[in-house]
Design a protein around this motif. Structure first.
Motif, PDB file in Angstrom:
ATOM      1  N   THR A 183     -13.990  -5.412   0.477  1.00  0.00           N
ATOM      2  CA  THR A 183     -14.775  -4.438   1.233  1.00  0.00           C
ATOM      3  C   THR A 183     -14.022  -3.124   1.397  1.00  0.00           C
ATOM      4  O   THR A 183     -14.576  -2.037   1.165  1.00  0.00           O
ATOM      5  CB  THR A 183     -15.144  -4.997   2.620  1.00  0.00           C
ATOM      6  OG1 THR A 183     -15.910  -6.192   2.452  1.00  0.00           O
ATOM      7  CG2 THR A 183     -15.957  -3.983   3.408  1.00  0.00           C
ATOM      8  N   MET A 184     -12.748  -3.225   1.777  1.00  0.00           N
ATOM      9  CA  MET A 184     -11.969  -2.014   2.013  1.00  0.00           C
ATOM     10  C   MET A 184     -11.650  -1.254   0.734  1.00  0.00           C
ATOM     11  O   MET A 184     -11.492  -0.031   0.750  1.00  0.00           O
ATOM     12  CB  MET A 184     -10.672  -2.369   2.751  1.00  0.00           C
ATOM     13  CG  MET A 184     -10.879  -2.778   4.189  1.00  0.00           C
ATOM     14  SD  MET A 184      -9.331  -3.044   5.062  1.00  0.00           S
ATOM     15  CE  MET A 184      -9.916  -3.299   6.731  1.00  0.00           C
ATOM     16  N   THR A 217      -4.347  -1.116  13.426  1.00  0.00           N
ATOM     17  CA  THR A 217      -5.250  -1.626  14.476  1.00  0.00           C
ATOM     18  C   THR A 217      -5.058  -3.125  14.682  1.00  0.00           C
ATOM     19  O   THR A 217      -4.997  -3.614  15.817  1.00  0.00           O
ATOM     20  CB  THR A 217      -6.718  -1.325  14.116  1.00  0.00           C
ATOM     21  OG1 THR A 217      -6.895   0.090  13.992  1.00  0.00           O
ATOM     22  CG2 THR A 217      -7.653  -1.876  15.185  1.00  0.00           C
ATOM     23  N   LEU A 218      -4.953  -3.860  13.565  1.00  0.00           N
ATOM     24  CA  LEU A 218      -4.739  -5.305  13.660  1.00  0.00           C
ATOM     25  C   LEU A 218      -3.432  -5.620  14.362  1.00  0.00           C
ATOM     26  O   LEU A 218      -3.353  -6.526  15.205  1.00  0.00           O
ATOM     27  CB  LEU A 218      -4.717  -5.919  12.252  1.00  0.00           C
ATOM     28  CG  LEU A 218      -6.074  -6.088  11.549  1.00  0.00           C
ATOM     29  CD1 LEU A 218      -5.855  -6.563  10.129  1.00  0.00           C
ATOM     30  CD2 LEU A 218      -6.944  -7.069  12.308  1.00  0.00           C
ATOM     31  N   VAL A 229      -5.031   5.198   3.050  1.00  0.00           N
ATOM     32  CA  VAL A 229      -4.967   5.665   4.444  1.00  0.00           C
ATOM     33  C   VAL A 229      -5.875   4.813   5.330  1.00  0.00           C
ATOM     34  O   VAL A 229      -5.495   4.425   6.444  1.00  0.00           O
ATOM     35  CB  VAL A 229      -5.361   7.153   4.529  1.00  0.00           C
ATOM     36  CG1 VAL A 229      -5.534   7.583   5.979  1.00  0.00           C
ATOM     37  CG2 VAL A 229      -4.304   8.013   3.851  1.00  0.00           C
ATOM     38  N   ALA A 230      -7.071   4.497   4.826  1.00  0.00           N
ATOM     39  CA  ALA A 230      -8.002   3.680   5.608  1.00  0.00           C
ATOM     40  C   ALA A 230      -7.451   2.279   5.846  1.00  0.00           C
ATOM     41  O   ALA A 230      -7.544   1.731   6.958  1.00  0.00           O
ATOM     42  CB  ALA A 230      -9.349   3.601   4.897  1.00  0.00           C
ATOM     43  N   LEU A 231      -6.865   1.693   4.801  1.00  0.00           N
ATOM     44  CA  LEU A 231      -6.296   0.353   4.936  1.00  0.00           C
ATOM     45  C   LEU A 231      -5.099   0.348   5.874  1.00  0.00           C
ATOM     46  O   LEU A 231      -4.936  -0.574   6.681  1.00  0.00           O
ATOM     47  CB  LEU A 231      -5.887  -0.174   3.562  1.00  0.00           C
ATOM     48  CG  LEU A 231      -7.045  -0.682   2.685  1.00  0.00           C
ATOM     49  CD1 LEU A 231      -6.585  -0.837   1.244  1.00  0.00           C
ATOM     50  CD2 LEU A 231      -7.578  -2.004   3.214  1.00  0.00           C
ATOM     51  N   LEU A 232      -4.262   1.361   5.777  1.00  0.00           N
ATOM     52  CA  LEU A 232      -3.097   1.430   6.669  1.00  0.00           C
ATOM     53  C   LEU A 232      -3.542   1.573   8.127  1.00  0.00           C
ATOM     54  O   LEU A 232      -2.933   0.988   9.032  1.00  0.00           O
ATOM     55  CB  LEU A 232      -2.189   2.598   6.266  1.00  0.00           C
ATOM     56  CG  LEU A 232      -1.417   2.417   4.959  1.00  0.00           C
ATOM     57  CD1 LEU A 232      -0.691   3.703   4.577  1.00  0.00           C
ATOM     58  CD2 LEU A 232      -0.416   1.269   5.066  1.00  0.00           C
ATOM     59  N   LEU A 245       0.825  -1.206   0.000  1.00  0.00           N
ATOM     60  CA  LEU A 245       0.000   0.000   0.000  1.00  0.00           C
ATOM     61  C   LEU A 245       0.862   1.259   0.000  1.00  0.00           C
ATOM     62  O   LEU A 245       0.572   2.229  -0.724  1.00  0.00           O
ATOM     63  CB  LEU A 245      -0.915  -0.005   1.222  1.00  0.00           C
ATOM     64  CG  LEU A 245      -2.020  -1.069   1.225  1.00  0.00           C
ATOM     65  CD1 LEU A 245      -2.674  -1.141   2.602  1.00  0.00           C
ATOM     66  CD2 LEU A 245      -3.051  -0.779   0.147  1.00  0.00           C
ATOM     67  N   GLU A 246       1.896   1.265   0.803  1.00  0.00           N
ATOM     68  CA  GLU A 246       2.784   2.428   0.845  1.00  0.00           C
ATOM     69  C   GLU A 246       3.458   2.652  -0.504  1.00  0.00           C
ATOM     70  O   GLU A 246       3.613   3.796  -0.957  1.00  0.00           O
ATOM     71  CB  GLU A 246       3.832   2.226   1.942  1.00  0.00           C
ATOM     72  CG  GLU A 246       3.262   2.278   3.350  1.00  0.00           C
ATOM     73  CD  GLU A 246       4.243   1.782   4.399  1.00  0.00           C
ATOM     74  OE1 GLU A 246       3.990   2.030   5.595  1.00  0.00           O
ATOM     75  OE2 GLU A 246       5.245   1.142   4.040  1.00  0.00           O
ATOM     76  N   THR A 247       3.831   1.553  -1.157  1.00  0.00           N
ATOM     77  CA  THR A 247       4.509   1.665  -2.447  1.00  0.00           C
ATOM     78  C   THR A 247       3.569   2.196  -3.525  1.00  0.00           C
ATOM     79  O   THR A 247       3.937   3.053  -4.329  1.00  0.00           O
ATOM     80  CB  THR A 247       5.078   0.297  -2.866  1.00  0.00           C
ATOM     81  OG1 THR A 247       6.009  -0.141  -1.869  1.00  0.00           O
ATOM     82  CG2 THR A 247       5.799   0.388  -4.202  1.00  0.00           C
ATOM     83  N   ARG A 248       2.325   1.684  -3.542  1.00  0.00           N
ATOM     84  CA  ARG A 248       1.381   2.142  -4.575  1.00  0.00           C
ATOM     85  C   ARG A 248       1.046   3.615  -4.385  1.00  0.00           C
ATOM     86  O   ARG A 248       0.903   4.363  -5.369  1.00  0.00           O
ATOM     87  CB  ARG A 248       0.115   1.274  -4.579  1.00  0.00           C
ATOM     88  CG  ARG A 248      -0.847   1.522  -3.457  1.00  0.00           C
ATOM     89  CD  ARG A 248      -1.924   0.449  -3.332  1.00  0.00           C
ATOM     90  NE  ARG A 248      -2.943   0.555  -4.352  1.00  0.00           N
ATOM     91  CZ  ARG A 248      -4.067   1.268  -4.198  1.00  0.00           C
ATOM     92  NH1 ARG A 248      -4.274   1.945  -3.082  1.00  0.00           N
ATOM     93  NH2 ARG A 248      -4.965   1.289  -5.144  1.00  0.00           N
TER      94      ARG A 248
END
Length: 240
Positions: free
Chosen positions: A187-188, A235-236, A227-230, A105-108
Motif C-alpha cells: 500500500t505504501m 508514528t509507529l 519520506v512517507a514511509l519514514l 529506506l534511508e540507505t536506498r
C-alpha cells in the motif's frame, strides 16, 4: 542462556542458528563468554566438531571472537558484523523490526541517486534498451506486489550499469531483506511503483548520458514514498 538440544544431528547449522538468535536478541551480550566447546556440545546434544564448525561460522560472521587458548566471547554485531546479517535483523520474534526498515529506506534514498548517476556515466551499450523494456513491463502491470518486483528489476539494471561491486553487493543484501516485506509494504509503495513515468524519466537520463539528470530523476522517484514511509515508521515508534 536458553539453548535447546538439537533434534537433527546434522548440525553446525542448527548450532549456528541458535547462537545467532541469542546474540541478536541480546540474550548473549557483547563481552559475554560462551561455554566451552565441550559444554556447548553437552547442552545442545551434538558433537564437538559440530560445535567447532558453528563457532567458526560465527567468527566469520563477526559475532564471536575466539582466541587461541582463551575463551570464546560475544562481539558487538553492530560494530563487527557485515550486511549479510541484515535479513536476519528484519524479522525477529515473528515481527518486522521497523528500525531495520527505516535503515533500509534511508540507505536506498541516499544510495539510489548516486547509483543512477554512475549508471549514466558508465552505461553499457545495451542498458538503455533494457531499462525501456523494464519500464514497459512496469507500466503494464496492475498488481501492487508485482509492481514492486518489477521496480526492483529496473533498479537491478541500474545497479549493473553503475558498475560498482560495493553498490552491487549492498543492493543484493538490501533486496534480499526487502523482498519478504513486499506484501506488507504494498500500500505504501503503490504511489512510487505506480509511477512508470518517473522510471521512464530516469531511464531517459541514463540513455542520454546525463549524470546530473539521472541523479535528480532518481531523487524525485525515491523521495516521496521514502519520506512517507519514514513518517509512518516514526508514528509507529511513537505509539509504542
Amino acid at each position: 542462556m536458553a539453548l535447546q538440544p538439537v533434534n537433527r544431528r546434522s548440525v553446525p547449522e542448527d548450532v549456528f542458528e541458535q547462537i545467532v538468535a541469542e546474540v541478536l536478541s541480546g540474550e548473549m551480550a557483547p563481552g559475554e563468554t560462551l561455554p566451552s566447546e565441550r559444554r556447548l556440545a553437552e547442552v545442545l546434544g551434538v558433537s564437538r566438531p559440530a560445535v567447532r564448525e558453528a563457532l567458526k561460522r560465527l567468527t566469520e560472521a563477526g559475532l564471536v571472537e575466539i582466541r587461541q587458548g582463551d575463551a570464546t566471547t560475544v562481539r558487538d554485531f553492530r560494530r563487527h558484523a557485515g550486511l549479510d546479517l541484515l535479513p536476519r535483523l528484519l524479522f525477529r520474534g515473528g515481527e518486522i523490526d521497523v528500525s531495520v526498515i527505516r535503515s533500509i529506506l534511508e540507505t536506498r534514498l541516499h544510495n539510489g541517486p548516486k547509483i543512477a548517476e554512475l549508471a549514466a556515466e558508465r552505461r553499457p551499450a545495451e542498458l538503455a534498451d533494457q531499462l525501456d523494456e523494464a519500464v514497459r513491463k512496469l507500466a503494464a502491470e496492475d498488481d501492487p506486489i508485482e509492481q514492486q518486483r518489477l521496480a526492483m528489476a529496473f533498479w537491478d539494471l541500474v545497479v549493473d550499469g553503475a558498475d560498482s561491486i560495493a553498490f552491487r553487493l549492498m543492493y543484493n543484501t538490501l533486496r534480499a531483506t526487502y523482498e519478504p516485506a513486499l506484501p506488507a509494504l504494498a500500500t505504501m509503495m503503490a504511489e512510487e511503483v505506480g509511477r512508470p513515468e518517473a522510471y521512464r524519466k530516469l531511464a531517459e537520463a541514463i540513455r542520454h548520458g546525463d549524470p546530473a539528470g539521472a541523479r535528480q530523476a532518481a531523487q524525485d522517484l525515491l523521495e516521496p514514498a521514502t519520506v512517507a514511509l519514514l513518517a509512518a515508521i516514526s508514528t509507529l515508534e511513537d505509539q509504542r
